[in-house]
Design a protein around this motif. Sequence first.
Motif, PDB file in Angstrom:
ATOM      1  N   VAL A  67      -8.168  13.831   8.341  1.00 11.73           N
ATOM      2  CA  VAL A  67      -7.268  14.741   8.269  1.00 11.73           C
ATOM      3  C   VAL A  67      -7.043  15.063   6.893  1.00 11.73           C
ATOM      4  O   VAL A  67      -7.444  15.984   6.535  1.00 11.73           O
ATOM      5  N   LEU A  68      -6.398  14.065   5.999  1.00  9.85           N
ATOM      6  CA  LEU A  68      -6.253  14.417   4.586  1.00  9.85           C
ATOM      7  C   LEU A  68      -7.013  14.703   3.740  1.00  9.85           C
ATOM      8  O   LEU A  68      -6.884  15.913   2.801  1.00  9.85           O
ATOM      9  N   CYS A  69      -8.027  14.214   3.614  1.00 10.96           N
ATOM     10  CA  CYS A  69      -9.333  14.489   2.716  1.00 10.96           C
ATOM     11  C   CYS A  69     -10.478  15.236   3.478  1.00 10.96           C
ATOM     12  O   CYS A  69     -10.722  16.161   3.124  1.00 10.96           O
ATOM     13  N   GLY A  70     -10.974  14.505   4.335  1.00 13.53           N
ATOM     14  CA  GLY A  70     -12.305  15.196   4.786  1.00 13.53           C
ATOM     15  C   GLY A  70     -11.988  16.397   5.687  1.00 13.53           C
ATOM     16  O   GLY A  70     -12.426  17.385   5.586  1.00 13.53           O
TER      17      GLY A  70
ATOM     18  N   GLY B 247      -7.026   8.512   8.394  1.00 13.45           N
ATOM     19  CA  GLY B 247      -6.350   9.592   7.802  1.00 13.45           C
ATOM     20  C   GLY B 247      -7.035  10.340   6.849  1.00 13.45           C
ATOM     21  O   GLY B 247      -7.185  11.614   6.765  1.00 13.45           O
ATOM     22  N   GLU B 248      -7.670   9.497   5.719  1.00  9.93           N
ATOM     23  CA  GLU B 248      -8.320  10.155   4.926  1.00  9.93           C
ATOM     24  C   GLU B 248      -9.548  10.988   5.027  1.00  9.93           C
ATOM     25  O   GLU B 248     -10.111  11.681   4.641  1.00  9.93           O
ATOM     26  N   GLN B 249     -10.536  10.248   6.219  1.00 10.06           N
ATOM     27  CA  GLN B 249     -11.585  10.952   6.459  1.00 10.06           C
ATOM     28  C   GLN B 249     -11.543  11.950   7.499  1.00 10.06           C
ATOM     29  O   GLN B 249     -11.890  13.161   7.539  1.00 10.06           O
TER      30      GLN B 249
ATOM     31  N   ALA C  72       0.937  -1.195   0.249  1.00 10.38           N
ATOM     32  CA  ALA C  72      -0.092  -0.057   0.161  1.00 10.38           C
ATOM     33  C   ALA C  72       0.971   1.282   0.128  1.00 10.38           C
ATOM     34  O   ALA C  72       1.264   1.653   0.931  1.00 10.38           O
ATOM     35  N   PRO C  73       0.945   1.952  -1.134  1.00  9.39           N
ATOM     36  CA  PRO C  73       1.672   3.104  -1.160  1.00  9.39           C
ATOM     37  C   PRO C  73       0.962   4.218  -0.398  1.00  9.39           C
ATOM     38  O   PRO C  73      -0.083   4.432  -0.431  1.00  9.39           O
ATOM     39  N   LYS C  74       1.771   4.952   0.309  1.00  4.36           N
ATOM     40  CA  LYS C  74       1.081   6.220   1.137  1.00  4.36           C
ATOM     41  C   LYS C  74       1.191   7.274   0.387  1.00  4.36           C
ATOM     42  O   LYS C  74       1.717   8.486   0.744  1.00  4.36           O
ATOM     43  N   GLY C  75       0.405   7.268  -0.863  1.00  8.37           N
ATOM     44  CA  GLY C  75       0.485   8.417  -1.547  1.00  8.37           C
ATOM     45  C   GLY C  75      -0.526   8.037  -2.693  1.00  8.37           C
ATOM     46  O   GLY C  75      -0.788   7.123  -3.138  1.00  8.37           O
ATOM     47  N   PRO C  76      -0.816   9.295  -3.546  1.00  8.91           N
ATOM     48  CA  PRO C  76      -2.009   9.044  -4.546  1.00  8.91           C
ATOM     49  C   PRO C  76      -1.004   8.521  -5.658  1.00  8.91           C
ATOM     50  O   PRO C  76       0.029   8.825  -5.998  1.00  8.91           O
ATOM     51  N   GLY C  77      -1.601   7.653  -6.480  1.00 11.02           N
ATOM     52  CA  GLY C  77      -1.122   6.788  -7.601  1.00 11.02           C
ATOM     53  C   GLY C  77      -0.259   7.807  -8.502  1.00 11.02           C
ATOM     54  O   GLY C  77       0.637   7.261  -9.157  1.00 11.02           O
TER      55      GLY C  77
ATOM     56  N   THR D 253      -5.958   3.010  10.122  1.00 10.77           N
ATOM     57  CA  THR D 253      -5.111   4.043   9.773  1.00 10.77           C
ATOM     58  C   THR D 253      -5.407   4.820   8.644  1.00 10.77           C
ATOM     59  O   THR D 253      -5.594   6.079   8.620  1.00 10.77           O
ATOM     60  N   ASP D 254      -5.286   4.061   7.500  1.00 12.55           N
ATOM     61  CA  ASP D 254      -5.629   4.708   6.171  1.00 12.55           C
ATOM     62  C   ASP D 254      -7.102   5.293   5.934  1.00 12.55           C
ATOM     63  O   ASP D 254      -7.266   6.550   5.602  1.00 12.55           O
ATOM     64  N   LEU D 255      -8.336   4.624   6.574  1.00 12.70           N
ATOM     65  CA  LEU D 255      -9.319   5.330   6.670  1.00 12.70           C
ATOM     66  C   LEU D 255      -9.440   6.499   7.565  1.00 12.70           C
ATOM     67  O   LEU D 255     -10.076   7.527   6.948  1.00 12.70           O
TER      68      LEU D 255
HETATM   69  C1  LIG Z   1      -5.550  10.024   1.065  1.00 11.91           C
HETATM   70  C2  LIG Z   1      -6.398   9.181   0.190  1.00 11.91           C
HETATM   71  C3  LIG Z   1      -5.689   7.913   0.113  1.00 11.91           C
HETATM   72  O1  LIG Z   1      -5.848   7.058   1.278  1.00 11.91           O
HETATM   73  C4  LIG Z   1      -4.223   7.963  -0.347  1.00 11.91           C
HETATM   74  C5  LIG Z   1      -4.014   8.508  -1.682  1.00 11.91           C
HETATM   75  O2  LIG Z   1      -3.429   7.216   0.115  1.00 11.91           O
HETATM   76  C6  LIG Z   1      -6.772   7.120  -0.989  1.00 11.91           C
HETATM   77  O3  LIG Z   1      -7.339   6.023  -0.746  1.00 11.91           O
HETATM   78  O4  LIG Z   1      -6.610   7.463  -2.144  1.00 11.91           O
END
Ligand SMILES: CC[C@](O)(C(C)=O)C(=O)O
Length: 331
Positions: free
Chosen positions: A199-202, A195-197, A130-135, A191-193
């Motif tokens: 902090v990062l996105c939401g 983070g995105e809900q 699982a990369p920790k960033g957008p594709g 942690t991914d869900l």
């Molecule tokens: C922050 C959104 C993400 O978790 C990601 C790019 O890592 C996603 O699932 O897109």
Amino acid sequence: MAVEIFYDADADLGIVQGRKVAIIGYGSQGHAHALSLRDSGVDVRIGLPENSRSRAKAEEEGLRVLTTAEAAAEADLIMILAPDTKQRQIYAEDIAPNLKSGDALFFGHGFNIRYGLIQPPADVDVAMVAPKGPGHLVRRQFVDGKGVPCLIAVEQDASGNAQALALSYAAAIGGARAGVIKTTFKEETETDLFGEQAVLCGGASALVQTGFEVLVEAGYQPEIAYFEVLHELKLIVDLMWEGGIAGQRYSCSDTAEYGDLTRGPRVIDAHVKESMRKILGEIQDGTFAKEWVAEDEAGRPNFTKLQEEGNAHQIEVVGKKLRSLMSWTNK
Ligand SMILES: CC[C@](O)(C(C)=O)C(=O)O
Ligand SMILES: NC(=O)C1=CN([C@@H]2O[C@H](COP(=O)(O)OP(=O)(O)OC[C@H]3O[C@@H](n4cnc5c(N)ncnc54)[C@H](OP(=O)(O)O)[C@@H]3O)[C@@H](O)[C@H]2O)C=CC1
């Protein structure tokens, strides 16, 4: 769990180079994995439905595109990079009937395993990269000779070699240039869900929209509000990314720093922390997953409505205009 971080020197690229890899899905993550694996000397094919909009893009890159079932049958490492809500059906219809003993089933996010939506047989490896960033940045960083950090996890180690295979795959997409951390499907998913809900996105989107609304409703020009709370945020986050929060504070004025230290905790107060804890609880007890799967099965009515409202917000209209006027943008 004591942290275990791996780098290129710890990975054996030869392991994944010896496999036949199927990438299922060619979207944000799928295209990044497929192209970087190929650049790393890995034998890659893409699995997509006959009517997929992504087919043309993969074919333009010279990749071999098969149906999902054909790709799964031909490969011995199947990485599922289709939308999380579609994976259960894809697995049941196209992958499970074509899985062979000794195959490896890989995921880019742990959602379907963590919530029991996919239950693979015991004789295949089940692992995650699982990369920790957008594709799109995963690919861009790889091309630039850098990498996005990755998490790896092993749910099922039928071969006894699943972790080395996951690390080899992570290295082939550039992750081990930045650092690959060992985790579990449970930890990555939760942690991914979160983070995105939260902090990062939401959290970030709601913070920016609310700040914009407060300024505009108080009579300030929307263009100035946009530059203040959205455009400049990237510059501030770049500083955090480079040098932590302390690095950001070093580059900003002491007036900003005093306001940050005294007013920041008034915005993100104890109520916000309590809301974040509640959101985490809904992830941990499966409430969010159940809601999201049901929303998708119902044709996404709420998702679509909220998406349309978000796209029509004044900050999007103003931002589109201002970004198009920047001299370096591709008009
Ligand atoms: C922050 C959104 C993400 O978790 C990601 C790019 O890592 C996603 O699932 O897109
Ligand atoms: N976006 C990201 O950066 C991140 C995503 N992830 C995870 O990666 C996975 C993929 O997400 P993401 O890259 O965002 O997905 P995208 O929505 O960008 O792409 C999904 C791809 O899957 C294809 N697809 C749809 N249905 C099927 C099917 N039945 N069989 C095969 N392929 C199909 C789509 O084709 P079509 O064009 O026809 O719709 C598209 O190519 C998810 O598990 C996600 O959680 C993990 C980290 C970050």
